[in-house]
Enzyme design. Structure first.
Site, PDB file in Angstrom:
ATOM      1  N   LYS A 197     -48.355   6.034 -15.501  1.00 38.57           N
ATOM      2  CA  LYS A 197     -49.455   6.827 -16.186  1.00 38.57           C
ATOM      3  C   LYS A 197     -50.101   5.694 -17.405  1.00 38.57           C
ATOM      4  O   LYS A 197     -51.158   5.770 -17.768  1.00 38.57           O
ATOM      5  CB  LYS A 197     -48.773   7.930 -16.759  1.00 38.57           C
ATOM      6  CG  LYS A 197     -50.001   8.556 -17.946  1.00 38.57           C
ATOM      7  CD  LYS A 197     -49.430  10.068 -18.403  1.00 38.57           C
ATOM      8  CE  LYS A 197     -50.318  10.203 -19.835  1.00 38.57           C
ATOM      9  NZ  LYS A 197     -49.828  11.429 -20.539  1.00 38.57           N
ATOM     10  N   GLY A 230     -35.622   3.849 -15.157  1.00 37.28           N
ATOM     11  CA  GLY A 230     -36.786   3.882 -14.069  1.00 37.28           C
ATOM     12  C   GLY A 230     -37.650   5.342 -14.358  1.00 37.28           C
ATOM     13  O   GLY A 230     -37.056   6.149 -15.002  1.00 37.28           O
ATOM     14  N   ASP A 231     -38.843   5.426 -13.886  1.00 38.44           N
ATOM     15  CA  ASP A 231     -39.511   6.704 -13.700  1.00 38.44           C
ATOM     16  C   ASP A 231     -39.788   7.179 -15.123  1.00 38.44           C
ATOM     17  O   ASP A 231     -40.016   8.579 -15.445  1.00 38.44           O
ATOM     18  CB  ASP A 231     -38.720   7.878 -13.034  1.00 38.44           C
ATOM     19  CG  ASP A 231     -38.394   7.305 -11.608  1.00 38.44           C
ATOM     20  OD1 ASP A 231     -39.298   6.512 -10.857  1.00 38.44           O
ATOM     21  OD2 ASP A 231     -37.216   7.548 -11.288  1.00 38.44           O
ATOM     22  N   GLY A 246     -41.928   4.027  -7.721  1.00 40.07           N
ATOM     23  CA  GLY A 246     -42.955   4.919  -7.317  1.00 40.07           C
ATOM     24  C   GLY A 246     -43.471   5.373  -8.536  1.00 40.07           C
ATOM     25  O   GLY A 246     -42.827   5.934  -9.556  1.00 40.07           O
ATOM     26  N   HIS A 247     -44.790   5.075  -8.553  1.00 39.49           N
ATOM     27  CA  HIS A 247     -45.753   5.372  -9.890  1.00 39.49           C
ATOM     28  C   HIS A 247     -46.611   6.136  -9.727  1.00 39.49           C
ATOM     29  O   HIS A 247     -47.497   6.174  -8.873  1.00 39.49           O
ATOM     30  CB  HIS A 247     -46.157   3.927 -10.433  1.00 39.49           C
ATOM     31  CG  HIS A 247     -45.125   2.932 -10.769  1.00 39.49           C
ATOM     32  ND1 HIS A 247     -45.517   1.534 -11.403  1.00 39.49           N
ATOM     33  CD2 HIS A 247     -43.854   2.763 -10.618  1.00 39.49           C
ATOM     34  CE1 HIS A 247     -44.493   1.030 -11.614  1.00 39.49           C
ATOM     35  NE2 HIS A 247     -43.367   1.755 -11.153  1.00 39.49           N
ATOM     36  N   GLN A 295     -39.487  -0.401 -11.910  1.00 37.85           N
ATOM     37  CA  GLN A 295     -37.936  -0.022 -12.259  1.00 37.85           C
ATOM     38  C   GLN A 295     -38.031  -0.389 -14.101  1.00 37.85           C
ATOM     39  O   GLN A 295     -38.883   0.122 -14.555  1.00 37.85           O
ATOM     40  CB  GLN A 295     -36.980  -1.239 -11.721  1.00 37.85           C
ATOM     41  CG  GLN A 295     -36.834  -0.818 -10.340  1.00 37.85           C
ATOM     42  CD  GLN A 295     -37.910  -1.588  -9.397  1.00 37.85           C
ATOM     43  OE1 GLN A 295     -38.267  -2.528  -9.618  1.00 37.85           O
ATOM     44  NE2 GLN A 295     -38.589  -0.607  -8.508  1.00 37.85           N
ATOM     45  N   LYS A 317     -44.310   4.851 -16.137  1.00 38.75           N
ATOM     46  CA  LYS A 317     -45.103   3.369 -16.427  1.00 38.75           C
ATOM     47  C   LYS A 317     -46.332   3.541 -15.539  1.00 38.75           C
ATOM     48  O   LYS A 317     -47.454   2.874 -16.101  1.00 38.75           O
ATOM     49  CB  LYS A 317     -44.179   2.238 -15.716  1.00 38.75           C
ATOM     50  CG  LYS A 317     -43.018   2.244 -16.478  1.00 38.75           C
ATOM     51  CD  LYS A 317     -41.986   1.306 -15.631  1.00 38.75           C
ATOM     52  CE  LYS A 317     -41.744   1.690 -14.405  1.00 38.75           C
ATOM     53  NZ  LYS A 317     -40.670   2.633 -14.264  1.00 38.75           N
TER      54      LYS A 317
HETATM   55  P1  GDP Z   1     -42.941   5.580 -13.307  1.00 37.46           P
HETATM   56  O1  GDP Z   1     -42.058   5.175 -12.120  1.00 37.46           O
HETATM   57  O2  GDP Z   1     -42.338   5.016 -14.497  1.00 37.46           O
HETATM   58  O3  GDP Z   1     -44.402   5.034 -13.000  1.00 37.46           O
HETATM   59  O4  GDP Z   1     -42.758   7.095 -13.502  1.00 37.46           O
HETATM   60  P2  GDP Z   1     -42.699   8.050 -12.031  1.00 37.46           P
HETATM   61  O5  GDP Z   1     -44.169   8.400 -11.696  1.00 37.46           O
HETATM   62  O6  GDP Z   1     -41.834   8.010 -11.326  1.00 37.46           O
HETATM   63  O7  GDP Z   1     -42.612   9.437 -12.811  1.00 37.46           O
HETATM   64  C1  GDP Z   1     -43.166  10.093 -13.831  1.00 37.46           C
HETATM   65  C2  GDP Z   1     -43.346  11.476 -13.737  1.00 37.46           C
HETATM   66  O8  GDP Z   1     -43.615  12.016 -15.088  1.00 37.46           O
HETATM   67  C3  GDP Z   1     -44.605  11.457 -12.986  1.00 37.46           C
HETATM   68  O9  GDP Z   1     -44.650  12.715 -12.159  1.00 37.46           O
HETATM   69  C4  GDP Z   1     -45.868  11.487 -13.798  1.00 37.46           C
HETATM   70  O10 GDP Z   1     -46.977  12.242 -13.436  1.00 37.46           O
HETATM   71  C5  GDP Z   1     -45.262  12.366 -14.805  1.00 37.46           C
HETATM   72  N1  GDP Z   1     -45.681  12.188 -16.340  1.00 37.46           N
HETATM   73  C6  GDP Z   1     -45.978  11.056 -16.645  1.00 37.46           C
HETATM   74  N2  GDP Z   1     -46.126  11.130 -18.253  1.00 37.46           N
HETATM   75  C7  GDP Z   1     -46.015  12.716 -18.645  1.00 37.46           C
HETATM   76  C8  GDP Z   1     -46.063  13.413 -19.668  1.00 37.46           C
HETATM   77  O11 GDP Z   1     -46.148  12.861 -20.927  1.00 37.46           O
HETATM   78  N3  GDP Z   1     -45.918  14.768 -19.567  1.00 37.46           N
HETATM   79  C9  GDP Z   1     -45.307  15.234 -18.162  1.00 37.46           C
HETATM   80  N4  GDP Z   1     -45.201  16.713 -18.115  1.00 37.46           N
HETATM   81  N5  GDP Z   1     -45.348  14.529 -17.505  1.00 37.46           N
HETATM   82  C10 GDP Z   1     -45.584  13.143 -17.438  1.00 37.46           C
HETATM   83  P1  IMO Z   2     -39.845   3.026 -10.655  1.00 33.04           P
HETATM   84  O1  IMO Z   2     -40.728   1.599 -10.787  1.00 33.04           O
HETATM   85  C1  IMO Z   2     -35.723   4.706 -10.446  1.00 33.04           C
HETATM   86  C2  IMO Z   2     -32.815   2.461  -8.396  1.00 33.04           C
HETATM   87  C3  IMO Z   2     -32.211   3.123  -7.025  1.00 33.04           C
HETATM   88  C4  IMO Z   2     -30.853   2.465  -6.880  1.00 33.04           C
HETATM   89  C5  IMO Z   2     -30.782   1.177  -7.561  1.00 33.04           C
HETATM   90  C6  IMO Z   2     -31.226   0.114  -6.450  1.00 33.04           C
HETATM   91  O2  IMO Z   2     -40.457   4.227 -10.110  1.00 33.04           O
HETATM   92  O3  IMO Z   2     -39.255   3.306 -12.288  1.00 33.04           O
HETATM   93  P2  IMO Z   2     -32.734  -0.810  -4.894  1.00 33.04           P
HETATM   94  O4  IMO Z   2     -33.574  -0.082  -3.541  1.00 33.04           O
HETATM   95  O5  IMO Z   2     -33.937  -1.286  -5.574  1.00 33.04           O
HETATM   96  O6  IMO Z   2     -32.062  -1.929  -4.421  1.00 33.04           O
HETATM   97  O7  IMO Z   2     -32.049   0.518  -5.421  1.00 33.04           O
HETATM   98  O8  IMO Z   2     -32.143   1.142  -8.274  1.00 33.04           O
HETATM   99  N1  IMO Z   2     -34.370   2.331  -8.504  1.00 33.04           N
HETATM  100  C7  IMO Z   2     -35.094   2.867  -9.164  1.00 33.04           C
HETATM  101  N2  IMO Z   2     -35.038   4.322  -9.744  1.00 33.04           N
HETATM  102  N3  IMO Z   2     -37.160   4.251 -10.464  1.00 33.04           N
HETATM  103  C8  IMO Z   2     -37.463   3.066  -9.815  1.00 33.04           C
HETATM  104  O9  IMO Z   2     -38.513   2.515  -9.705  1.00 33.04           O
HETATM  105  C9  IMO Z   2     -36.384   2.438  -8.777  1.00 33.04           C
HETATM  106  N4  IMO Z   2     -36.353   1.382  -8.054  1.00 33.04           N
HETATM  107  C10 IMO Z   2     -34.911   1.243  -8.012  1.00 33.04           C
HETATM  108  O10 IMO Z   2     -32.383   4.694  -6.849  1.00 33.04           O
HETATM  109  O11 IMO Z   2     -30.300   3.253  -8.030  1.00 33.04           O
HETATM  110 MG    MG Z   3     -41.115   6.000 -10.412  1.00 33.15          MG
END
Ligand code: GDP
Ligand code: IMO
Ligand code: MG
Length: 428
Positions: A18, A12-13, A40-41, A223, A16
């Site tokens: 962006k 995760g994170d 959280g995107h 996720q 996606k």
């Molecule tokens: P998601 O859950 O997959 O949408 O990712 P999140 O938003 O939770 O976390 C990704 C973080 O990395 C966010 O704070 C984005 O703004 C940041 N981000 C995405 N792509 C880049 C990149 O290429 N460089 C940097 N420095 N930050 C990035």
């Molecule tokens: P995005 O879409 C990172 C993790 C939680 C926990 C496990 C189960 O932003 O990538 P849940 O509440 O889904 O039953 O928790 O999954 N988890 C994530 N970790 N990014 C996420 O979403 C997540 N969504 C759930 O931290 O370990």
């Molecule tokens: Mg996220």
């Protein structure tokens, strides 16, 4: 014209949000197909930051119709507060559509998620506490509440009563909590009915018709692969299918209509919550990646666990999802290291594994076998062409591409929409 799926390849994170926002500029529909407000995107446009939990990231792009598919679980309070927030910031959420078959998260499932975690104590999973697991469990148990139930009061009350008949026993007898009043829950859900009604659609008919007309549909996962209930590090996973197959079951679109599957991969690795993570760095280097990458959860604010890139995981994600392309994010965060280790295989109790071990017990024992790649020190945040990257940064990308067996079609060098190097188009 294509159906394009965007999935996370790690825990995760990966970025996606962006990637979806950026691709969204060339598509007609952006559909969220799994998960709920555990996601959280983040999208950053002209320095302005947006964080989405339930709304598809495509909501920021004019001309795009955002859709919440049947595979999503919806907390209605969160949905409307997100809509209000982005509306107050001058964005238009009025085109949002919601599948009649999506499930809603009744407040008792939030209570149960949190009570279960506390009950488990040191064996907890580290969930986001948003009621995701109990709501998917209800779906499978056939005691869930769907969006369409909001329009039939007697059915809704009946369903809430029968769900709480079971759950109140658990709450009062095992968790020693107060019982929840079913009619109060039903009243709360019903209070959203008229606001939801104009958004409700038959998601499958809508999207198949759009594809028939030559429109482009982007399927956005919450996720990631390693959090998938079937293919992830079970039980330390979420309760849905964030892998590519989930795009079909979560929207009612068949696999023959998917043309591209894009995996988003961070240049290193992070994880939130409990569970195995072979390349985790529990030292100053881990702290450094967290600080330089800003690795704190968008949903819960928790510090993300950080480690080096794990190419075994990326290769596994390539196989499970049938990836056609990778988007690598956060390459800029790796600037300034003399050497950068990349995990190419595992040592499991003295045995080398080039692919994911067969059992979770083995994966818990997996020790990374690293290859050391030379680093770079130049600031790359302004680079927009692959050839302009320092040679060692190019080599890093190419080595990961080779280890994954999938081409890296775009590279993120900053959080902003524009901070991207595109090598191959993702939507043609
Ligand atoms: P998601 O859950 O997959 O949408 O990712 P999140 O938003 O939770 O976390 C990704 C973080 O990395 C966010 O704070 C984005 O703004 C940041 N981000 C995405 N792509 C880049 C990149 O290429 N460089 C940097 N420095 N930050 C990035
Ligand atoms: P995005 O879409 C990172 C993790 C939680 C926990 C496990 C189960 O932003 O990538 P849940 O509440 O889904 O039953 O928790 O999954 N988890 C994530 N970790 N990014 C996420 O979403 C997540 N969504 C759930 O931290 O370990
Ligand atoms: Mg996220």
């Amino acid at each position: 014209m294509p159906g394009v799926v965007v999935v996370g390849t790690q825990w995760g994170d990966e970025g996606k949000g962006k990637a979806t926002d950026q691709l969204g500029q060339n598509v007609d529909y952006v559909v969220k197909f799994n998960g709920g407000n555990n996601a959280g995107h983040t999208v950053v446009i002209d320095g302005e930051k947006f964080a989405f939990h339930l709304l598809p990231a495509g909501v920021l792009t004019e001309g795009v119709t955002p859709v919440i598919g049947n595979g999503v679980v919806i907390d209605l309070e969160v949905l409307f507060s997100e809509i209000e927030e982005i509306t107050s910031r001058g964005k238009d959420a009025s085109k949002l559509l919601i599948s009649a078959n999506a499930h809603v998260i009744p407040s008792y499932n939030r209570v149960l998620d949190q009570a279960t975690e506390r009950f488990l104590g040191s064996r907890q999973l580290g969930t986001t506490g948003r009621g995701i697991g109990p709501t998917y469990a209800d779906k499978m148990n056939r005691i869930g509440i769907r969006v369409q139930d909001l329009f039939d009061e007697s059915i809704l009350r009946q369903k809430v009563h029968s769900a709480l008949d079971q759950k109140n026993g658990l709450l009062t007898k095992i968790f020693k909590r107060d019982a929840i009043d079913p009619d109060a829950v039903a009243d709360e859900l019903l209070s959203y009915a008229e606001r939801v009604r104009p958004m409700v659609v038959d998601c499958s008919t809508l999207l198949n018709k759009a594809l028939d007309e030559g429109k482009t549909v982007l399927f956005e996962a919450g996720q990631a692969t390693m959090l998938d209930i079937d293919h992830g590090t079970y039980p330390f996973v979420t309760s849905s299918n964030p892998t590519a197959g989930g795009a079909c079951t979560g929207t009612g679109v068949g696999p023959t209509r998917i043309n591209r599957v894009v995996g988003v991969v961070k240049a290193y690795t992070t994880r939130v919550g409990e569970g195995p993570f072979p390349t985790e760095l529990n030292d100053e280097m881990g702290e450094r990646l967290r600080a330089e990458g800003g690795e704190y959860g968008v949903t819960t604010g928790r510090a993300r666990r950080c480690g080096w890139h794990d190419a075994v995981v990326t290769r596994y994600a390539a196989r499970v999802n049938g990836l056609t392309d990778l988007v690598m994010t956060k390459l800029d965060v790796l600037t300034g290291h003399d050497t950068i280790p990349v995990c190419v295989a595992y040592d499991v109790d003295g045995v080398r594994w080039d692919e994911m071990p067969l059992t979770q017990s083995d994966f818990h024992h997996a020790k990374p076998i690293y290859e050391q790649l030379p680093g770079w020190s130049e600031d790359i945040t302004g680079v927009r062409k692959f050839e302009d990257l320092p040679l060692n940064a190019q080599r890093y990308v190419e080595r990961i591409e080779q280890l994954a067996g999938v081409r890296i079609s775009a590279i993120g060098v900053g959080a902003g929409r524009e901070a991207t190097i595109t090598r191959h188009s993702l939507v043609d």
